[in-house]
Design an enzyme around this catalytic site. Structure first.
Site, PDB file in Angstrom:
ATOM      1  N   GLU A 180      67.312   1.831  61.527  1.00  0.00           N
ATOM      2  CA  GLU A 180      67.532   0.429  61.935  1.00  0.00           C
ATOM      3  C   GLU A 180      67.952  -0.419  60.735  1.00  0.00           C
ATOM      4  OE1 GLU A 180      64.608  -1.208  64.572  1.00  0.00           O
ATOM      5  OE2 GLU A 180      64.755  -3.170  63.612  1.00  0.00           O
TER       6      GLU A 180
ATOM      7  N   ARG B  58      51.177  -1.363  70.542  1.00  0.00           N
ATOM      8  CA  ARG B  58      52.244  -0.451  70.967  1.00  0.00           C
ATOM      9  C   ARG B  58      51.637   0.871  71.440  1.00  0.00           C
ATOM     10  NH1 ARG B  58      56.978  -0.974  66.225  1.00  0.00           N
ATOM     11  NH2 ARG B  58      57.248  -3.217  66.425  1.00  0.00           N
TER      12      ARG B  58
ATOM     13  N   ARG C 109      54.650  -0.072  56.558  1.00  0.00           N
ATOM     14  CA  ARG C 109      56.083   0.101  56.246  1.00  0.00           C
ATOM     15  C   ARG C 109      56.738  -1.247  55.959  1.00  0.00           C
ATOM     16  NH1 ARG C 109      58.894  -3.373  59.794  1.00  0.00           N
ATOM     17  NH2 ARG C 109      58.912  -2.636  61.947  1.00  0.00           N
TER      18      ARG C 109
ATOM     19  N   ARG D 224      55.107  -4.029  58.475  1.00  0.00           N
ATOM     20  CA  ARG D 224      54.302  -3.757  59.671  1.00  0.00           C
ATOM     21  C   ARG D 224      53.212  -2.774  59.245  1.00  0.00           C
ATOM     22  NH1 ARG D 224      53.444  -1.083  64.760  1.00  0.00           N
ATOM     23  NH2 ARG D 224      54.671   0.763  64.241  1.00  0.00           N
TER      24      ARG D 224
ATOM     25  N   CYS E 173      66.805  -6.705  62.471  1.00  0.00           N
ATOM     26  CA  CYS E 173      66.102  -7.346  63.589  1.00  0.00           C
ATOM     27  C   CYS E 173      65.335  -8.564  63.067  1.00  0.00           C
ATOM     28  CB  CYS E 173      65.133  -6.344  64.214  1.00  0.00           C
ATOM     29  SG  CYS E 173      64.223  -7.002  65.617  1.00  0.00           S
TER      30      CYS E 173
ATOM     31  N   THR F  89      62.678  -9.772  63.975  1.00  0.00           N
ATOM     32  CA  THR F  89      61.211  -9.597  63.975  1.00  0.00           C
ATOM     33  C   THR F  89      60.727  -9.059  62.635  1.00  0.00           C
ATOM     34  OG1 THR F  89      61.315  -7.307  64.775  1.00  0.00           O
ATOM     35  CG2 THR F  89      61.182  -9.041  66.441  1.00  0.00           C
TER      36      THR F  89
ATOM     37  N   ARG G 227      63.848   2.067  55.107  1.00  0.00           N
ATOM     38  CA  ARG G 227      62.483   1.798  55.542  1.00  0.00           C
ATOM     39  C   ARG G 227      61.575   2.574  54.603  1.00  0.00           C
ATOM     40  NH1 ARG G 227      61.427   0.134  60.997  1.00  0.00           N
ATOM     41  NH2 ARG G 227      62.781  -1.674  61.289  1.00  0.00           N
TER      42      ARG G 227
ATOM     43  N   GLU H  79      57.183   1.819  69.419  1.00  0.00           N
ATOM     44  CA  GLU H  79      57.561   0.743  70.325  1.00  0.00           C
ATOM     45  C   GLU H  79      58.144   1.304  71.623  1.00  0.00           C
ATOM     46  OE1 GLU H  79      60.302  -1.959  68.583  1.00  0.00           O
ATOM     47  OE2 GLU H  79      59.204  -3.645  69.417  1.00  0.00           O
TER      48      GLU H  79
HETATM   49  P1  ADP Z   1      58.355   0.925  63.029  1.00  0.00           P
HETATM   50  O1  ADP Z   1      59.191  -0.189  63.551  1.00  0.00           O
HETATM   51  O2  ADP Z   1      57.225   0.427  62.233  1.00  0.00           O
HETATM   52  O3  ADP Z   1      59.097   2.014  62.338  1.00  0.00           O
HETATM   53  P2  ADP Z   1      57.902   2.403  65.518  1.00  0.00           P
HETATM   54  O4  ADP Z   1      57.105   1.747  66.602  1.00  0.00           O
HETATM   55  O5  ADP Z   1      59.341   2.667  65.741  1.00  0.00           O
HETATM   56  O6  ADP Z   1      57.603   1.527  64.269  1.00  0.00           O
HETATM   57  O7  ADP Z   1      57.180   3.760  65.109  1.00  0.00           O
HETATM   58  C1  ADP Z   1      57.742   4.667  64.220  1.00  0.00           C
HETATM   59  C2  ADP Z   1      56.861   5.914  64.108  1.00  0.00           C
HETATM   60  O8  ADP Z   1      55.706   5.628  63.345  1.00  0.00           O
HETATM   61  C3  ADP Z   1      56.346   6.433  65.456  1.00  0.00           C
HETATM   62  O9  ADP Z   1      56.354   7.833  65.461  1.00  0.00           O
HETATM   63  C4  ADP Z   1      54.918   5.935  65.478  1.00  0.00           C
HETATM   64  O10 ADP Z   1      54.066   6.718  66.285  1.00  0.00           O
HETATM   65  C5  ADP Z   1      54.560   6.093  64.028  1.00  0.00           C
HETATM   66  N1  ADP Z   1      53.393   5.301  63.646  1.00  0.00           N
HETATM   67  C6  ADP Z   1      53.257   3.970  63.664  1.00  0.00           C
HETATM   68  N2  ADP Z   1      52.044   3.602  63.250  1.00  0.00           N
HETATM   69  C7  ADP Z   1      51.375   4.743  62.947  1.00  0.00           C
HETATM   70  C8  ADP Z   1      50.063   5.048  62.455  1.00  0.00           C
HETATM   71  N3  ADP Z   1      49.183   4.083  62.165  1.00  0.00           N
HETATM   72  N4  ADP Z   1      49.734   6.347  62.279  1.00  0.00           N
HETATM   73  C9  ADP Z   1      50.630   7.334  62.538  1.00  0.00           C
HETATM   74  N5  ADP Z   1      51.868   7.120  62.996  1.00  0.00           N
HETATM   75  C10 ADP Z   1      52.233   5.834  63.194  1.00  0.00           C
HETATM   76  N1  ILO Z   2      65.196  -4.987  70.437  1.00  0.00           N
HETATM   77  C1  ILO Z   2      63.932  -4.470  70.887  1.00  0.00           C
HETATM   78  C2  ILO Z   2      62.974  -4.249  69.723  1.00  0.00           C
HETATM   79  C3  ILO Z   2      62.511  -5.469  69.019  1.00  0.00           C
HETATM   80  C4  ILO Z   2      61.572  -5.321  67.855  1.00  0.00           C
HETATM   81  N2  ILO Z   2      61.445  -4.008  67.338  1.00  0.00           N
HETATM   82  C5  ILO Z   2      62.143  -3.485  66.386  1.00  0.00           C
HETATM   83  C6  ILO Z   2      61.986  -2.022  66.180  1.00  0.00           C
HETATM   84  N3  ILO Z   2      62.877  -4.092  65.684  1.00  0.00           N
HETATM   85  C7  ILO Z   2      63.345  -5.445  71.872  1.00  0.00           C
HETATM   86  O1  ILO Z   2      63.828  -6.587  71.898  1.00  0.00           O
HETATM   87  O2  ILO Z   2      62.411  -5.080  72.605  1.00  0.00           O
END
Ligand code: ADP
Ligand code: ILO
Length: 386
Positions: free
Chosen positions: A252, A336, A153, A307, A298, A300, A256, A341
């Site tokens: 966010e 994660r 993403r 990511r 963010c 990050t 995305r 996350e």
């Molecule tokens: P991001 O910041 O990349 O959007 P999150 O940690 O918030 O990541 O995850 C968003 C969604 O994407 C969650 O439901 C997570 O389980 C899903 N996800 C992340 N990586 C994968 C993957 N490799 N396969 C399937 N789902 C994934």
């Molecule tokens: N503010 C949260 C998440 C940080 C990084 N992740 C994302 C989705 N931007 C923290 O500091 O743990």
């Protein structure tokens, strides 16, 4: 003092009140806000928080920045740090309420960025966008022994708009309609449908969340950062017909762009995301900074904002935390839980991705992640069962 479930709601209310009250206030930071910031800063400083915010917000930097505001949106230091002040268990704890915040509050953002993205110094510059070709990367798990699914993403902000804490209800709607107009023009494998969260029933919403396609509601880190205002207005999801190309609107980040599928063909997943980004980039103007690359809410996610993650089962390594820590540091990977996350791993499935997104081209980021996952799989194969 760590915030517990009794103090948090009161704090949350105060935070939203402060963010709302001072959003369009005069450029001078109000004395009540200053007092609140000073008290909360002290609580964070006295806490055992391991956040990058606590590590880098020294008293000296706090005193220098506490009266600053951004020129176009009057964002204050409180907008940037409210999430980390409210959530002492943050990993980072810092967000940019608008693009100018990265410059006005650079004394705080720069060391956090350098720490998170591993040595991106304040004199460094994000290289020009260079996607390269995903087909250079072979399938990470052709026999399907380890990788359940792969996802790549990136985030984009539209020029002319601030980030979540400064967006008005009208901005959310405007962003949504501009993005939807662009999505409607997508062709071929990208053709699909947009659904706004406002019209989606809870059951369909939950199904999409369970299928890892949709973002969760009520993330306390985002909420404390002022990112959930007017929810669900302007928020929604676009899915192509095959459900392997997804666009999130106004979660966010403004946008995305996500590509995902079962298995470990990282190159194919990456190429699909790149095609989608390029098609949308022809219609929308993305906000890119010369030094920091694509601007995101963010810090990050700055730079490439990419990511790339695998949902992977590595049972032997997961039983050896020391070895796993050493390997993830060596390969600059982040681990994660299964639902993203701040979640736990279910059935031994972890989400492992590149940690840094800044200081390298898009192609180099994918290469770093590919090398790292390959290394982990090799280590898993060599590891002894205990
Ligand atoms: P991001 O910041 O990349 O959007 P999150 O940690 O918030 O990541 O995850 C968003 C969604 O994407 C969650 O439901 C997570 O389980 C899903 N996800 C992340 N990586 C994968 C993957 N490799 N396969 C399937 N789902 C994934
Ligand atoms: N503010 C949260 C998440 C940080 C990084 N992740 C994302 C989705 N931007 C923290 O500091 O743990």
């Amino acid at each position: 003092m760590l915030l517990n479930s009794k103090t948090r709601p009161k704090f949350k209310f105060l935070t939203s009140w402060i963010l709302a009250t001072f959003r369009h206030a005069s450029k001078k930071v109000d004395k009540n806000l200053l007092k609140q910031m000073e008290d909360d800063f002290q609580k964070l400083a006295d806490s055992k928080s391991k956040s990058l915010l606590r590590r880098h917000l020294t008293k000296e930097i706090f005193d220098k920045l506490k009266t600053q505001t951004t020129p176009s949106y009057n964002s204050t230091l409180m907008h940037c740090i409210s999430s980390g002040l409210c959530n002492h268990d943050s990993g980072v704890g810092l967000y940019a309420p608008d693009p100018e915040a990265y410059k006005v509050f650079a004394d705080l953002f720069d060391p956090v960025i350098e720490d998170y993205h591993k040595c991106f110094r304040k004199t460094d510059k994000q290289p020009e966008t260079a996607f390269g070709k995903g087909k250079d990367f072979e399938n990470l798990d052709p026999d399907g022994n380890f990788i359940v699914s792969t996802r790549v993403r990136c985030g984009r902000a539209l020029k002319g708009f601030p980030f979540n804490p400064c967006l008005t209800e009208e901005d959310y709607n405007k962003l949504q309609s501009e993005i939807c107009a662009a999505l409607k023009n997508l062709k071929g494998e990208y053709k699909g449908c947009y659904e706004s969260l406002s019209t989606m029933d809870k059951c369909s919403q939950q199904k999409l969340i369970d299928d890892h396609l949709l973002f969760k509601e009520g993330d306390r880190f985002l909420e404390a950062a002022g990112a959930s205002r007017f929810w669900p207005i302007g928020r929604g999801i676009y899915l192509n017909d095959a459900k392997n190309f997804v666009v999130w609107v106004n979660e966010e980040d403004h946008i995305r762009i996500i590509s995902m599928e079962k298995g470990g063909d990282l190159g194919k997943v990456y190429d699909r995301m790149v095609g989608g980004v390029e098609a949308l980039g022809k219609q929308l103007q993305f906000n890119r900074d010369e030094r920091l690359g694509f601007l995101t809410f963010c810090p990050t996610n700055l730079g490439t904002s990419i990511r790339a993650s695998v949902h992977i089962k590595l049972p032997k390594l997961m039983n050896d935390p020391e070895e796993l820590k050493e390997l993830s540091e060596r390969y600059r990977l982040q681990i994660r839980g299964t639902s993203g996350e701040h979640s736990e791993a279910k059935d031994g499935v972890h989400d492992i991705s590149n940690q840094r997104r800044l200081g390298l081209t898009e192609y180099e980021i994918i290469k770093e992640m590919h090398t790292g996952i390959k290394g982990l799989i090799e280590a898993e194969k060599k590891a002894k069962s205990c």
